[in-house]
Design a protein around this motif. Structure first.
Motif, PDB file in Angstrom:
ATOM      1  N   LEU A   1     -20.797 -29.172  -1.184  1.00  0.00           N
ATOM      2  CA  LEU A   1     -19.697 -28.653  -0.381  1.00  0.00           C
ATOM      3  C   LEU A   1     -20.245 -27.517   0.476  1.00  0.00           C
ATOM      4  O   LEU A   1     -20.883 -26.590  -0.046  1.00  0.00           O
ATOM      5  N   LEU A   2     -20.016 -27.618   1.771  1.00  0.00           N
ATOM      6  CA  LEU A   2     -20.626 -26.687   2.717  1.00  0.00           C
ATOM      7  C   LEU A   2     -19.561 -25.968   3.530  1.00  0.00           C
ATOM      8  O   LEU A   2     -18.488 -26.514   3.792  1.00  0.00           O
ATOM      9  N   LYS A   3     -19.901 -24.766   3.949  1.00  0.00           N
ATOM     10  CA  LYS A   3     -18.960 -23.962   4.729  1.00  0.00           C
ATOM     11  C   LYS A   3     -19.744 -23.139   5.750  1.00  0.00           C
ATOM     12  O   LYS A   3     -20.732 -22.484   5.402  1.00  0.00           O
ATOM     13  N   ALA A   4     -19.290 -23.193   6.989  1.00  0.00           N
ATOM     14  CA  ALA A   4     -19.815 -22.328   8.044  1.00  0.00           C
ATOM     15  C   ALA A   4     -18.677 -21.429   8.489  1.00  0.00           C
ATOM     16  O   ALA A   4     -17.602 -21.900   8.847  1.00  0.00           O
TER      17      ALA A   4
ATOM     18  N   THR B   1     -22.808 -25.190  -1.585  1.00  0.00           N
ATOM     19  CA  THR B   1     -22.636 -25.123  -3.034  1.00  0.00           C
ATOM     20  C   THR B   1     -22.721 -26.536  -3.597  1.00  0.00           C
ATOM     21  O   THR B   1     -22.349 -27.507  -2.927  1.00  0.00           O
ATOM     22  N   ALA B   2     -23.227 -26.649  -4.809  1.00  0.00           N
ATOM     23  CA  ALA B   2     -23.276 -27.937  -5.486  1.00  0.00           C
ATOM     24  C   ALA B   2     -21.919 -28.225  -6.120  1.00  0.00           C
ATOM     25  O   ALA B   2     -21.293 -27.333  -6.694  1.00  0.00           O
TER      26      ALA B   2
ATOM     27  N   ALA C   1     -12.846 -23.294  -8.662  1.00  0.00           N
ATOM     28  CA  ALA C   1     -12.274 -22.036  -9.135  1.00  0.00           C
ATOM     29  C   ALA C   1     -13.273 -20.891  -9.163  1.00  0.00           C
ATOM     30  O   ALA C   1     -12.922 -19.790  -9.576  1.00  0.00           O
ATOM     31  N   SER C   2     -14.507 -21.128  -8.712  1.00  0.00           N
ATOM     32  CA  SER C   2     -15.513 -20.069  -8.786  1.00  0.00           C
ATOM     33  C   SER C   2     -16.280 -19.944  -7.481  1.00  0.00           C
ATOM     34  O   SER C   2     -15.920 -19.152  -6.619  1.00  0.00           O
ATOM     35  N   ASP C   3     -17.314 -20.741  -7.289  1.00  0.00           N
ATOM     36  CA  ASP C   3     -18.187 -20.582  -6.129  1.00  0.00           C
ATOM     37  C   ASP C   3     -17.427 -20.796  -4.817  1.00  0.00           C
ATOM     38  O   ASP C   3     -17.515 -19.989  -3.887  1.00  0.00           O
TER      39      ASP C   3
ATOM     40  N   ILE D   1     -24.052 -14.532  -1.262  1.00  0.00           N
ATOM     41  CA  ILE D   1     -25.318 -14.586  -0.538  1.00  0.00           C
ATOM     42  C   ILE D   1     -26.283 -15.565  -1.199  1.00  0.00           C
ATOM     43  O   ILE D   1     -27.198 -16.084  -0.561  1.00  0.00           O
ATOM     44  N   THR D   2     -26.081 -15.853  -2.501  1.00  0.00           N
ATOM     45  CA  THR D   2     -26.936 -16.830  -3.181  1.00  0.00           C
ATOM     46  C   THR D   2     -26.617 -18.254  -2.738  1.00  0.00           C
ATOM     47  O   THR D   2     -27.395 -19.170  -3.007  1.00  0.00           O
ATOM     48  N   PHE D   3     -25.473 -18.464  -2.073  1.00  0.00           N
ATOM     49  CA  PHE D   3     -25.108 -19.784  -1.553  1.00  0.00           C
ATOM     50  C   PHE D   3     -25.460 -19.928  -0.077  1.00  0.00           C
ATOM     51  O   PHE D   3     -25.285 -21.000   0.501  1.00  0.00           O
ATOM     52  N   GLN D   4     -25.950 -18.840   0.524  1.00  0.00           N
ATOM     53  CA  GLN D   4     -26.253 -18.892   1.950  1.00  0.00           C
ATOM     54  C   GLN D   4     -27.430 -19.812   2.215  1.00  0.00           C
ATOM     55  O   GLN D   4     -28.387 -19.893   1.423  1.00  0.00           O
ATOM     56  N   CYS D   5     -27.359 -20.531   3.324  1.00  0.00           N
ATOM     57  CA  CYS D   5     -28.447 -21.443   3.691  1.00  0.00           C
ATOM     58  C   CYS D   5     -28.727 -21.294   5.187  1.00  0.00           C
ATOM     59  O   CYS D   5     -27.995 -20.620   5.911  1.00  0.00           O
TER      60      CYS D   5
END
Length: 283
Positions: free
Chosen positions: A192-195, A214-215, A115-117, A227-231
């Motif tokens: 959990l990852l997203k491209a 994201t964790a 519900a957030s990240d 942008i804080t979740f960008q890798c």
């Protein structure tokens, strides 16, 4: 499958490949983990602005899988049933919306992450689809947690309690949580990852891509910007095991990532609080 993703190679096969034509997405299902390793979806301006309603829609077993490999549509006991291909991105018609509720598209997801990240990344992807016509999104999970092995003690004449430091450096073990929803033990992702890839955005009409991780747990940080979740691509590959994601795409411009808006205010009451039993959190 190539008619849906004509410019992109599919990720490695984790066991079973499911092409969900109604929803315009493809599932890479891991029969050992009883969970999707990855789901790649095509999101269009029409699919995110559609008017199909989720009223009355329920999760359902994937009857295209052998019965022994299916996950039931029951709740995940403390975790939400988190969509990989999100329901809110496939609203062009009722069939497309319903198709996202198949359990082979679902992972055991922490409610606050859902519900957030994760929600922020989903909403941002849809905004890109509205603006540029379509985006291709690769959703993936990261499973193992690698722990160092506890060193054994190798007795010697001079030091009977000397720890075996060689073993400490070279050995470890992999662990992950599981949850049983009544039919099978499903792996609980650690990550959990997203491209997110926008075709024809970069120089000379090339695709542009950004990677995120994201964790799968509550995020204590007050900085929720995506942008804080960008890798990096390397981090994405290492965590997901997918080595060929959008290899021909350029890096997405930062201005597209930093302009993401917060979710609407009606999501806020459940953000940062444990969510148990509320499984329909994908908007």
């Amino acid at each position: 499958m190539q008619e849906v993703f004509p410019f992109e190679e599919l990720p490695p096969n984790p066991g079973i490949i499911r092409h969900v034509k109604d929803g315009n997405f493809i599932i890479g299902y891991d029969p050992y983990l009883h969970a999707p390793r990855w789901v790649i979806e095509r999101i269009t301006r029409e699919s995110v602005t559609g008017t199909a309603s989720r009223k009355g829609v329920r999760f359902f077993e994937d009857k295209n899988l052998p019965n022994s490999l299916r996950v039931s549509n029951a709740s995940f006991g403390g975790y939400t049933r988190g969509h990989m291909a999100s329901a809110g991105a496939h609203k062009e018609d009722k069939k497309a919306l319903v198709s996202t509720f198949v359990m082979s598209n679902i992972v055991a997801q922490d409610g606050t992450n859902n519900a957030s990240d994760w929600l922020r990344l989903e909403l941002w992807s849809r905004e890109l689809a509205k603006e540029y016509g379509q985006v291709i999104v690769l959703n993936a999970i990261g499973i193992p947690t690698i722990e160092k092995d506890t060193p054994s003690r190798t007795p010697t004449a001079n030091n009977p309690n000397r720890p075996d430091t060689t073993r400490r450096r070279s050995r470890g073990y992999v662990s992950y949580s599981t949850v049983n929803n009544g039919k099978a033990w499903s792996a609980v992702p650690n990550l959990l990852l997203k491209a997110v890839c926008v075709p024809n955005l970069g120089d000379d009409g090339k695709a542009c891509v950004a990677f995120f991780v994201t964790a799968n747990k509550p995020n204590p940080s007050k900085d929720k910007r995506i942008i804080t979740f960008q890798c990096t691509r390397e981090d994405f590959e290492r965590a997901s095991g997918i080595h060929n994601a959008f290899v021909r795409a350029q890096a997405m411009p930062n201005y597209l990532i930093t302009r993401c808006k917060d979710p609407p205010t009606f999501y806020q009451p459940i953000i940062g609080k444990p969510v148990v039993g509320s499984d329909d959190l994908d908007y």
